[in-house]
Design an enzyme around this catalytic site. Structure first.
Site, PDB file in Angstrom:
ATOM      1  N   ASP A   1      -8.605   3.794   4.157  1.00  0.00           N
ATOM      2  CA  ASP A   1      -9.671   3.931   5.153  1.00  0.00           C
ATOM      3  C   ASP A   1     -10.463   2.646   5.350  1.00  0.00           C
ATOM      4  O   ASP A   1     -11.369   2.606   6.174  1.00  0.00           O
ATOM      5  CB  ASP A   1     -10.599   5.098   4.826  1.00  0.00           C
ATOM      6  CG  ASP A   1     -11.384   4.919   3.537  1.00  0.00           C
ATOM      7  OD1 ASP A   1     -11.158   3.917   2.816  1.00  0.00           O
ATOM      8  OD2 ASP A   1     -12.230   5.788   3.234  1.00  0.00           O
TER       9      ASP A   1
ATOM     10  N   SER B   1     -10.147   6.521  -3.394  1.00  0.00           N
ATOM     11  CA  SER B   1     -10.280   5.336  -2.561  1.00  0.00           C
ATOM     12  C   SER B   1      -9.910   4.061  -3.312  1.00  0.00           C
ATOM     13  O   SER B   1      -8.794   3.891  -3.769  1.00  0.00           O
ATOM     14  CB  SER B   1     -11.709   5.273  -2.003  1.00  0.00           C
ATOM     15  OG  SER B   1     -11.828   4.296  -1.014  1.00  0.00           O
TER      16      SER B   1
ATOM     17  N   ASP C   1      -7.174  -0.460   1.194  1.00  0.00           N
ATOM     18  CA  ASP C   1      -7.535   0.073  -0.116  1.00  0.00           C
ATOM     19  C   ASP C   1      -6.622   1.256  -0.431  1.00  0.00           C
ATOM     20  O   ASP C   1      -5.718   1.589   0.336  1.00  0.00           O
ATOM     21  CB  ASP C   1      -9.013   0.453  -0.181  1.00  0.00           C
ATOM     22  CG  ASP C   1      -9.368   1.602   0.749  1.00  0.00           C
ATOM     23  OD1 ASP C   1      -8.627   1.841   1.707  1.00  0.00           O
ATOM     24  OD2 ASP C   1     -10.397   2.264   0.517  1.00  0.00           O
TER      25      ASP C   1
ATOM     26  N   ASP D   1      -6.737   4.480  -0.398  1.00  0.00           N
ATOM     27  CA  ASP D   1      -6.546   5.633   0.492  1.00  0.00           C
ATOM     28  C   ASP D   1      -6.474   5.240   1.957  1.00  0.00           C
ATOM     29  O   ASP D   1      -6.380   6.105   2.833  1.00  0.00           O
ATOM     30  CB  ASP D   1      -7.634   6.686   0.265  1.00  0.00           C
ATOM     31  CG  ASP D   1      -8.984   6.299   0.848  1.00  0.00           C
ATOM     32  OD1 ASP D   1      -9.271   5.086   0.914  1.00  0.00           O
ATOM     33  OD2 ASP D   1      -9.764   7.194   1.209  1.00  0.00           O
TER      34      ASP D   1
END
EC number: 5.4.2.10
Length: 449
Positions: free
Chosen positions: A247, A101, A243, A245
């Site tokens: 999400d 993340s 960010d 990743d």
């Protein structure tokens, strides 16, 4: 949480326990075994962000999955919510994401989605963990004639983009809208620009050149300053930072002001209520949500409930109480009418749809919520004893709470994904919150650092 799985899967420094190739292989084996059943040819999707270590972990996972007689489908670089969507739409048995993340590139992680696109329930994660830690898999390996195969999926990005575009109202258009995107040199670096371009927007993209090491480095949702400056430079209508990743989302208005995740939730919940799409007239927020969100929702005659930090806990409360929107101040927002998990691009699309529907710039929409002064300090820790068992820390928290009275609050909690303690103080002025937050953080560092 178990010994391996935290609040968002397994995480750690790449090539160090537990983020080793050996562990990834075992996670692949255990996950594959959990989803095998007689008379069924199972398949598991694997996606990743742009970290250098993703190659190592991806190949180890594939080896583990195939060694258990299950087929692996390699999607390549794609946002975490993209794997959630594809797992469900392709009727795969599970989806695995290799990502840490918003963490630095040295870290990596593995999180798993069920076939319905939701994150694995705790009991399934614990069952996988038990198989790994108690060496239960060697006797379960199939015969050589029953081994699985690995395939690459070439059209995954296109499928996901089609899904994303369908979350934008067909009667609206982004023609003439200037959008600046900060892709954090992460998983959104191709999907996000292509999505907004296909919706008709004029797109400027920042940090879209990943090299395996520059993910989240002074960019993305945690560092929106460059995005804000570029929005002003371009005279853009809005800016969005994702960010690593993809999400979570942080938005920037046309004046260069950075909006919090809580402000985004308030804006979207208000539009949903007007359209009759705010089920149960309810928003789910977390203990880290700004007091201003609760105040704003109350003024809008919208109910809210509070839960622990972590998008899985937000989702659990949403499902249990029939809510269609919930999220975190950090930018994780879940729109259950569209997706099974937080999706930064979906959130960005809902923000820009709100601007079009209301006919107002984002700076005007943001006035729906007053952000109370808040300071957050993250302190690296070597140990994680219960906060209530550290007398010096209990004392300083009590002292600050007494000084703030009813005009503020204190929250001290451990991160669910990193070895750190988060200290948050809200109060009447920024100066006071900073002073009190530093006082508590200093004690945390002295006692636990």
């Amino acid at each position: 949480m178990g010994k391996l799985f935290g609040t968002d899967g397994v995480r750690g420094v790449a090539n160090e326990y537990p983020m080793t190739a050996e562990m990834a292989l075992n996670i692949g084996r255990a996950t594959a075994f959990m989803f095998k059943r007689e008379g069924h040819n199972p398949k598991i999707l694997i996606g990743k962000d742009t970290r250098l270590s993703g190659y190592m972990l991806e190949n180890a996972l594939v080896s583990g999955i195939c060694s258990m007689g299950v087929n692996a489908i390699l999607v390549g670089v794609i946002p975490t919510p993209g794997i959630a969507y594809l797992t469900s739409s392709m009727r795969a048995d599970a989806g695995i994401v290799i990502s840490a993340s918003h963490n630095p590139f040295q870290d990596n992680g593995i999180k798993i989605f069920s076939g319905d696109g939701f994150k694995l329930p705790d009991e399934t994660e614990l069952a996988i963990e038990d198989m790994i830690l108690n060496n239960k898999m060697d006797q379960l390996l199939p015969r050589v004639s029953e081994l699985g195969k690995a395939y690459r999926m070439d059209d995954a990005r296109g499928r996901y983009i089609v899904f994303l575009k369908h979350t934008f109202p067909r009667e609206l258009s982004l023609e003439g809208v200037k959008v600046v995107l900060d892709c954090a040199n992460g998983a959104t670096y191709r999907v996000a620009p292509e999505t907004f371009y296909e919706l008709g927007a004029e797109v400027t993209t920042l940090f879209d050149d990943p090299d395996g090491r520059n993910i989240n480095v002074n960019c993305g949702s945690q560092y929106p300053e460059t995005l804000a400056a570029e929005v002003l430079k371009q005279g853009a209508d809005v800016g969005f930072a994702f960010d690593g990743d993809g999400d979570r989302l942080i938005a920037v208005d046309e004046k260069g002001n950075v909006l919090t995740g809580d402000q985004v939730i308030a804006i979207c919940a208000n539009v949903m209520k007007k359209e009759g799409k705010l089920t149960k007239n309810l928003v789910v927020r977390t203990v880290m949500s700004n007091i201003g969100l609760s105040v704003a929702l109350e003024k809008l005659d919208i109910n809210s409930i509070m839960t622990k930090v972590g998008d899985r806990y937000v989702l659990e409360e949403m499902q249990a109480n029939g809510s269609s929107i919930g999220g975190e101040d950090s930018g994780h927002v879940i729109f259950l009418q569209h997706h099974t998990t937080g999706d930064g691009i979906v959130t960005a699309i809902q923000v820009i749809a709100a601007m079009k529907k209301e006919g107002k710039p984002l700076s005007d929409l943001a006035k729906i919520m007053d952000v109370f002064p808040q300071t957050l300090i993250n302190v690296d820790t070597k140990s994680r004893p219960e906060i209530s068992t550290v007398p010096e820390l209990v004392a300083v928290i009590k002292s600050v709470e007494e000084k703030l009275g009813t005009s503020g609050r204190v929250l001290v909690r451990y991160s669910g994904t990193q070895n750190m303690c988060r200290v948050m103080v809200e109060g009447p002025t920024q100066e006071e919150t900073l002073k009190y937050c530093k006082q508590i953080a200093d004690v945390v560092k002295e006692e636990l650092g």
